[in-house]
Design an enzyme around this catalytic site. Sequence first.
Site, PDB file in Angstrom:
ATOM      1  N   GLY A  76      25.232 -33.990 -35.348  1.00 33.81           N
ATOM      2  CA  GLY A  76      24.931 -32.603 -34.993  1.00 33.81           C
ATOM      3  C   GLY A  76      25.990 -31.925 -34.142  1.00 33.81           C
ATOM      4  O   GLY A  76      25.895 -30.724 -33.875  1.00 33.81           O
ATOM      5  N   ALA A  77      27.048 -32.664 -33.734  1.00 35.51           N
ATOM      6  CA  ALA A  77      28.079 -32.043 -32.872  1.00 35.51           C
ATOM      7  C   ALA A  77      28.735 -30.854 -33.572  1.00 35.51           C
ATOM      8  O   ALA A  77      28.924 -29.794 -32.974  1.00 35.51           O
ATOM      9  CB  ALA A  77      29.130 -33.065 -32.463  1.00 35.51           C
ATOM     10  N   ASP A  86      15.633 -37.491 -41.254  1.00 34.20           N
ATOM     11  CA  ASP A  86      16.428 -38.723 -41.244  1.00 34.20           C
ATOM     12  C   ASP A  86      15.551 -39.845 -40.687  1.00 34.20           C
ATOM     13  O   ASP A  86      15.004 -39.714 -39.588  1.00 34.20           O
ATOM     14  CB  ASP A  86      17.628 -38.600 -40.289  1.00 34.20           C
ATOM     15  CG  ASP A  86      18.749 -37.719 -40.810  1.00 34.20           C
ATOM     16  OD1 ASP A  86      18.830 -37.520 -42.036  1.00 34.20           O
ATOM     17  OD2 ASP A  86      19.543 -37.244 -39.983  1.00 34.20           O
ATOM     18  N   GLY A 118      36.486 -34.074 -33.275  1.00 35.35           N
ATOM     19  CA  GLY A 118      35.729 -35.000 -32.436  1.00 35.35           C
ATOM     20  C   GLY A 118      36.209 -34.961 -30.999  1.00 35.35           C
ATOM     21  O   GLY A 118      36.356 -33.882 -30.408  1.00 35.35           O
ATOM     22  N   ALA A 177      34.403 -16.891 -48.109  1.00 40.45           N
ATOM     23  CA  ALA A 177      34.032 -16.991 -46.692  1.00 40.45           C
ATOM     24  C   ALA A 177      34.992 -16.207 -45.797  1.00 40.45           C
ATOM     25  O   ALA A 177      36.183 -16.121 -46.055  1.00 40.45           O
ATOM     26  CB  ALA A 177      34.024 -18.458 -46.277  1.00 40.45           C
ATOM     27  N   GLY A 204      19.441 -31.903 -41.124  1.00 34.48           N
ATOM     28  CA  GLY A 204      19.925 -30.992 -42.166  1.00 34.48           C
ATOM     29  C   GLY A 204      20.822 -30.000 -41.445  1.00 34.48           C
ATOM     30  O   GLY A 204      20.356 -29.265 -40.573  1.00 34.48           O
ATOM     31  N   ASP A 212      27.500 -29.007 -35.956  1.00 28.91           N
ATOM     32  CA  ASP A 212      26.526 -27.912 -36.122  1.00 28.91           C
ATOM     33  C   ASP A 212      26.347 -27.154 -34.809  1.00 28.91           C
ATOM     34  O   ASP A 212      26.222 -25.931 -34.784  1.00 28.91           O
ATOM     35  CB  ASP A 212      25.175 -28.468 -36.591  1.00 28.91           C
ATOM     36  CG  ASP A 212      25.322 -29.274 -37.871  1.00 28.91           C
ATOM     37  OD1 ASP A 212      26.172 -28.921 -38.706  1.00 28.91           O
ATOM     38  OD2 ASP A 212      24.585 -30.268 -38.026  1.00 28.91           O
ATOM     39  N   ASP A 271      25.816 -40.558 -29.639  1.00 28.23           N
ATOM     40  CA  ASP A 271      25.533 -40.299 -31.052  1.00 28.23           C
ATOM     41  C   ASP A 271      26.115 -38.924 -31.396  1.00 28.23           C
ATOM     42  O   ASP A 271      25.694 -37.924 -30.827  1.00 28.23           O
ATOM     43  CB  ASP A 271      24.004 -40.325 -31.268  1.00 28.23           C
ATOM     44  CG  ASP A 271      23.593 -39.915 -32.677  1.00 28.23           C
ATOM     45  OD1 ASP A 271      24.469 -39.790 -33.549  1.00 28.23           O
ATOM     46  OD2 ASP A 271      22.389 -39.698 -32.899  1.00 28.23           O
TER      47      ASP A 271
HETATM   48  P1  ADP Z   1      31.723 -32.689 -37.215  1.00 25.42           P
HETATM   49  O1  ADP Z   1      30.311 -33.030 -36.850  1.00 25.42           O
HETATM   50  O2  ADP Z   1      31.846 -31.445 -38.001  1.00 25.42           O
HETATM   51  O3  ADP Z   1      32.519 -33.856 -37.717  1.00 25.42           O
HETATM   52  P2  ADP Z   1      32.973 -33.120 -34.673  1.00 25.42           P
HETATM   53  O4  ADP Z   1      32.376 -34.471 -34.613  1.00 25.42           O
HETATM   54  O5  ADP Z   1      34.451 -33.000 -34.689  1.00 25.42           O
HETATM   55  O6  ADP Z   1      32.396 -32.251 -35.848  1.00 25.42           O
HETATM   56  O7  ADP Z   1      32.418 -32.351 -33.403  1.00 25.42           O
HETATM   57  C1  ADP Z   1      32.477 -30.962 -33.230  1.00 25.42           C
HETATM   58  C2  ADP Z   1      32.978 -30.647 -31.846  1.00 25.42           C
HETATM   59  O8  ADP Z   1      32.143 -31.311 -30.872  1.00 25.42           O
HETATM   60  C3  ADP Z   1      34.382 -31.158 -31.593  1.00 25.42           C
HETATM   61  O9  ADP Z   1      35.338 -30.171 -31.962  1.00 25.42           O
HETATM   62  C4  ADP Z   1      34.356 -31.411 -30.085  1.00 25.42           C
HETATM   63  O10 ADP Z   1      34.616 -30.225 -29.367  1.00 25.42           O
HETATM   64  C5  ADP Z   1      32.921 -31.846 -29.836  1.00 25.42           C
HETATM   65  N1  ADP Z   1      32.837 -33.327 -29.852  1.00 25.42           N
HETATM   66  C6  ADP Z   1      32.521 -34.124 -30.903  1.00 25.42           C
HETATM   67  N2  ADP Z   1      32.586 -35.437 -30.581  1.00 25.42           N
HETATM   68  C7  ADP Z   1      32.950 -35.477 -29.276  1.00 25.42           C
HETATM   69  C8  ADP Z   1      33.178 -36.524 -28.331  1.00 25.42           C
HETATM   70  N3  ADP Z   1      33.069 -37.821 -28.679  1.00 25.42           N
HETATM   71  N4  ADP Z   1      33.528 -36.185 -27.063  1.00 25.42           N
HETATM   72  C9  ADP Z   1      33.666 -34.882 -26.698  1.00 25.42           C
HETATM   73  N5  ADP Z   1      33.470 -33.859 -27.543  1.00 25.42           N
HETATM   74  C10 ADP Z   1      33.117 -34.129 -28.808  1.00 25.42           C
END
Ligand code: ADP
Length: 320
Positions: free
Chosen positions: A258-259, A15, A231, A191, A37, A261, A255
């Site tokens: 990757g959360a 990226d 999120g 799956a 990725g 993943d 940011d």
């Molecule tokens: P994806 O990247 O699949 O959209 P999410 O953004 O929902 O997934 O993030 C995956 C997990 O990471 C969430 O279920 C939550 O537990 C955590 N997470 C994501 N964003 C936040 C945030 N702003 N504050 C706290 N935890 C978060």
Amino acid sequence: TGNGLIVSFGEMLIDFVPTVSGVSLAEAPGFLKAPGGAPANVAIAVARLGGKAAFVGKLGDDEFGHMLAGILKENGVVADGITFDQGARTALAFVTLRADGEREFMFYRNPSADMLLKPEELNLELIRSAKVFHYGSISLIVEPCRSAHLKAMEVAKEAGCLLSYDPNLRLPLWSSADEARKQILSIWDKADLIKVSDVELEFLTGSDKIDDAAALSLWHPNLKLLLVTLGEKGSRYYTKNFHGSVDAFHVNTVDTTGAGDSFVGSLLSKIVDDQSILEDEARLRSVLTYSNACGAITTTKKGAIPALPNDEEVLALIRG
Ligand code: ADP
């Protein structure tokens, strides 16, 4: 964290991210080269937590491809499943950070090396040695990587792997939204475990309500666990026998790349040696607390791979 091998299949790319928001990459004063990725992020998430992970996919035989393979190896990911394409270049994504914090992507995929992975180039022995096979759907878009994707899934299934799917919807890559929905749902019932985001749930169900009814409309009879990530609202889980939600951790988010993943990689690392966790709500909730903490930590630093936590950091956040 388990000893069994988790194989993650799909693409790895770079990226190009501008150093400031609200302008295009071309107008930015500078940019960062961030490896990413989703499937590669998942493999590194597992390895950073102390688990065993391998990445299977194709890179260009160019400076970016070798840089990415090096990053996987440095992070302890088994790289025996990587092939290098002699002609095509490594996939690249050019990112715009909008003023509202959302990211827009333009992809170099013309075609990029990852799209040229052929079924006969798969390291089947590596896939067969896995306990968990994780995949995303970008390689469903075109041949020959589509056939490679389907073959890898079939071989993993035959070998008794748990199949874990994250659709990783990136709409600009598909010819149309209908095509994306059709292709994603075409492999849905293969799956054992599926993780979708709230946005993907809306997209796949066509409903603007993110509730239990919407999630359960995506249930299929062979599924063991469906996860919906929300999120900062945490995550929801659905099994044949129970469902519920687990709250997120409060962190200083910079940011969110990757959360998801990080969330799914950590979960796989916890169940790889003991799938009976999927049938025990109390134990599953404690794993999801761990995975929510992993996701949360990943949002506290820029980029995906640099932000993936180790076990100590996760336990520290859980202890509070
Ligand atoms: P994806 O990247 O699949 O959209 P999410 O953004 O929902 O997934 O993030 C995956 C997990 O990471 C969430 O279920 C939550 O537990 C955590 N997470 C994501 N964003 C936040 C945030 N702003 N504050 C706290 N935890 C978060």
